[in-house]
Write an enzyme that holds these catalytic residues in place. Structure first.
Site, PDB file in Angstrom:
ATOM      1  N   PHE A 174      60.022  61.001  30.984  1.00 24.59           N
ATOM      2  CA  PHE A 174      59.314  59.892  31.637  1.00 24.59           C
ATOM      3  C   PHE A 174      57.826  60.029  31.309  1.00 24.59           C
ATOM      4  O   PHE A 174      56.985  60.136  32.183  1.00 24.59           O
ATOM      5  CB  PHE A 174      59.559  59.928  33.161  1.00 24.59           C
ATOM      6  CG  PHE A 174      59.243  58.636  33.844  1.00 24.59           C
ATOM      7  CD1 PHE A 174      60.063  57.523  33.680  1.00 24.59           C
ATOM      8  CD2 PHE A 174      58.112  58.506  34.649  1.00 24.59           C
ATOM      9  CE1 PHE A 174      59.778  56.320  34.315  1.00 24.59           C
ATOM     10  CE2 PHE A 174      57.813  57.301  35.289  1.00 24.59           C
ATOM     11  CZ  PHE A 174      58.654  56.204  35.114  1.00 24.59           C
ATOM     12  N   VAL A 196      56.326  56.956  26.534  1.00 27.80           N
ATOM     13  CA  VAL A 196      57.291  55.899  26.207  1.00 27.80           C
ATOM     14  C   VAL A 196      58.123  55.532  27.437  1.00 27.80           C
ATOM     15  O   VAL A 196      58.212  54.356  27.818  1.00 27.80           O
ATOM     16  CB  VAL A 196      58.223  56.356  25.059  1.00 27.80           C
ATOM     17  CG1 VAL A 196      59.311  55.329  24.810  1.00 27.80           C
ATOM     18  CG2 VAL A 196      57.413  56.586  23.786  1.00 27.80           C
ATOM     19  N   ARG A 198      59.559  67.334  33.195  1.00 25.18           N
ATOM     20  CA  ARG A 198      59.337  68.781  33.044  1.00 25.18           C
ATOM     21  C   ARG A 198      58.940  69.404  34.371  1.00 25.18           C
ATOM     22  O   ARG A 198      59.443  70.436  34.757  1.00 25.18           O
ATOM     23  CB  ARG A 198      58.266  69.027  31.991  1.00 25.18           C
ATOM     24  CG  ARG A 198      58.885  69.375  30.676  1.00 25.18           C
ATOM     25  CD  ARG A 198      57.861  69.922  29.719  1.00 25.18           C
ATOM     26  NE  ARG A 198      58.022  69.211  28.447  1.00 25.18           N
ATOM     27  CZ  ARG A 198      57.112  68.431  27.913  1.00 25.18           C
ATOM     28  NH1 ARG A 198      55.947  68.251  28.490  1.00 25.18           N
ATOM     29  NH2 ARG A 198      57.345  67.824  26.785  1.00 25.18           N
ATOM     30  N   GLY A 220      58.404  51.588  16.365  1.00 27.75           N
ATOM     31  CA  GLY A 220      58.148  51.302  17.784  1.00 27.75           C
ATOM     32  C   GLY A 220      58.494  49.912  18.271  1.00 27.75           C
ATOM     33  O   GLY A 220      59.642  49.611  18.584  1.00 27.75           O
ATOM     34  N   ASP A 275      57.339  62.315   9.468  1.00 24.99           N
ATOM     35  CA  ASP A 275      57.644  61.289  10.471  1.00 24.99           C
ATOM     36  C   ASP A 275      58.084  59.987   9.762  1.00 24.99           C
ATOM     37  O   ASP A 275      59.092  59.377  10.137  1.00 24.99           O
ATOM     38  CB  ASP A 275      56.392  61.054  11.338  1.00 24.99           C
ATOM     39  CG  ASP A 275      56.570  59.929  12.339  1.00 24.99           C
ATOM     40  OD1 ASP A 275      57.187  60.179  13.384  1.00 24.99           O
ATOM     41  OD2 ASP A 275      56.113  58.803  12.062  1.00 24.99           O
ATOM     42  N   LYS A 326      61.986  57.912   9.455  1.00 22.05           N
ATOM     43  CA  LYS A 326      62.193  56.479   9.668  1.00 22.05           C
ATOM     44  C   LYS A 326      62.829  55.836   8.425  1.00 22.05           C
ATOM     45  O   LYS A 326      63.660  54.932   8.543  1.00 22.05           O
ATOM     46  CB  LYS A 326      60.865  55.818  10.025  1.00 22.05           C
ATOM     47  CG  LYS A 326      60.334  56.305  11.397  1.00 22.05           C
ATOM     48  CD  LYS A 326      58.872  55.999  11.615  1.00 22.05           C
ATOM     49  CE  LYS A 326      58.381  56.586  12.938  1.00 22.05           C
ATOM     50  NZ  LYS A 326      56.919  56.586  13.069  1.00 22.05           N
TER      51      LYS A 326
HETATM   52  N1  HSE Z   1      53.054  59.609  15.445  1.00 22.71           N
HETATM   53  C1  HSE Z   1      53.783  58.419  15.150  1.00 22.71           C
HETATM   54  C2  HSE Z   1      52.861  57.475  14.378  1.00 22.71           C
HETATM   55  C3  HSE Z   1      54.290  57.781  16.425  1.00 22.71           C
HETATM   56  O1  HSE Z   1      51.692  57.813  14.198  1.00 22.71           O
HETATM   57  O2  HSE Z   1      53.306  56.424  13.938  1.00 22.71           O
HETATM   58  C4  HSE Z   1      55.471  56.903  16.244  1.00 22.71           C
HETATM   59  O3  HSE Z   1      56.558  57.559  15.635  1.00 22.71           O
END
Ligand code: HSE
Length: 430
Positions: free
Chosen positions: A12, A15, A46, A139, A206, A210
């Site tokens: 929580f 996001v 947490r 996102g 990252d 995706k």
């Molecule tokens: N750290 C990622 C970004 C957040 O900068 O796009 C979304 O995955």
């Protein structure tokens, strides 16, 4: 069908805390479309520090906070679990426990999907539970549902994405303000775009996660992480960024998954984007996905790739999809049902223009010797830009299309020849 679906949240934070906000903001619209009411009963956190802003927010929405995962996973009244903890473990085990208990699952966890997606999709199918993850890629941009629904009829030629906001912000600073890499990173961290450890952002990992998910949705192929070529933006010099600009290009961290006609090629790297290409205008922390397809030709999807409300909007769209699956009696149908045997293209089938920056002694005859040598290896020159730096010159070259196998051979020859310094080599997108 039930009139109410109870939701449990695993996490929580930035996001997760947006989910009750979106549910409240669009309550009537969601009730009419989904035909049910979604009620968030519990959230795993947490530490239940009741003085924190997030905890106060949970209290306002009547959400019970717990620090014990079993309070969510073993609650027989919870129908849907939303995982927004991130990372692999314990998220993966929690999702499996939820599915095994017959709960539907929504996640925003791209690391987990890219590395263990097929296993989780198979378990959801076996358990006849819904499993959705629209928020995992870009996102707030509804790109996965667009690929499976709106573009279902089209043959995808390539999907190119600016799918990491941190690096796009940094490259914008480097391009527009001439900022150094270190200054741009410090600014991205100060503004909170970068992950707490920005390694996965700047190394391209990252974005790679995706692109693995996008490859599945575009081509029905389950590409593994080590089948994706990756280069991040670490070490990218402002000289290269500036020279690219003079040649009419903007440097962006691009994720590409493309059909070469002999298999697919998936790659993440800084690439040169022509200044008049729609992706060139995507600045700062924004994300965008450009789809080249047979029927539509080019379509682009643009928006925030992170942030509380954009990401929560994608998660709530998944909640509505679950209610629709219940109404249509199709629970357990995977998010993407398109599957093809995996075929990864070899270097000889990957063709592109390339940018080369080569340092060469600024002596009479050296530059023509270099261009002559490159011509002899199959390079045709689209553009040349010479920058003199005292006794050194840098030759910035944009080639006509070459295949990657030929390019690798050229790079090997240049690296072995002491007369030249290979400063950089980047792909040019069309
Ligand atoms: N750290 C990622 C970004 C957040 O900068 O796009 C979304 O995955």
């Amino acid at each position: 069908m039930k009139k109410q679906l109870n939701v449990g949240m695993l996490g929580f934070g930035v996001v997760g805390s947006g989910v009750p906000q979106i549910l409240a903001e669009s309550a009537e619209k969601i009730r009419q479309i989904a035909g049910v009411e979604f009620v968030i009963k519990k959230a795993l956190v947490r530490s239940a520090d009741e003085t924190s802003e997030l905890m106060k927010r949970a209290g306002r929405y009547g959400i019970e906070l717990t620090t014990k995962a079993e309070d969510v996973l073993e609650d027989g009244e919870i129908d849907v679990v939303i995982e927004v903890m991130g990372k692999i473990e314990p998220a993966k085990s929690f999702i499996k426990r939820a599915m095994n208990a017959g709960k539907h699952v929504i996640t925003a966890n791209k690391d987990l999907l890219a590395q263990h997606g097929p296993e989780l999709v198979a378990l959801a199918k076996k358990q006849q539970t819904a499993f959705y993850y629209e928020a995992s890629v870009a996102g707030g941009i509804p790109i996965l549902r667009t690929l499976v629904n709106s573009l279902a009829a089209d043959r995808i030629e390539s999907v190119m994405g600016i799918v990491n906001g941190t690096t796009n912000y940094m490259l914008t600073q480097m391009t527009q303000l001439g900022a150094s890499y270190d200054t741009a990173l410090a600014e991205a961290q100060r503004l909170g775009f970068a992950e707490s450890d920005p390694t996965n952002d700047v190394s391209g990992l990252d974005a790679l996660y995706k692109m693995v998910i996008l490859s599945d949705f575009a081509y029905g192929m389950e590409v593994s992480v080590d089948e994706v070529a990756r280069r991040g933006i670490e070490g990218l010099s402002t000289d290269v960024v500036k020279a690219s600009e003079e040649l009419g290009f903007i440097v962006k961290l691009i994720g590409i998954t493309e059909d070469t006609g002999h298999g697919i090629h998936v790659e993440v790297a800084p690439m040169l984007v022509p200044a008049d290409h729609p992706l060139a205008s995507v600045a700062n922390e924004n994300n965008s996905v450009f789809v080249k397809s047979f029927g539509i030709n080019g379509s682009m999807y643009y928006g925030p790739g992170a942030g509380t409300l954009p990401t929560a909007t994608s998660i709530v769209s998944d909640l509505i999809a679950i209610a629709e699956d219940m109404k249509a009696d199709r629970l357990g149908t995977p998010f993407n049902v398109y599957h093809m045997p995996k075929k990864i293209a070899d270097d000889a089938s990957i063709t592109s223009r390339f940018f080369l920056a080569i340092g060469v002694p600024n002596n009479k005859g050296q530059l023509s010797a270099l261009t002559g040598m490159l011509s002899g290896m199959g390079v045709e020159f689209d553009q040349l830009l010479q920058k003199n730096q005292g006794e050194q010159a840098v030759l910035n070259i944009v080639t006509y299309p070459l295949d990657l196998k030929t390019l690798r051979n050229i790079l090997n020859v240049l690296s072995d020849d002491e007369a030249y310094i290979l400063l950089d080599c980047l792909r040019v997108i069309e």
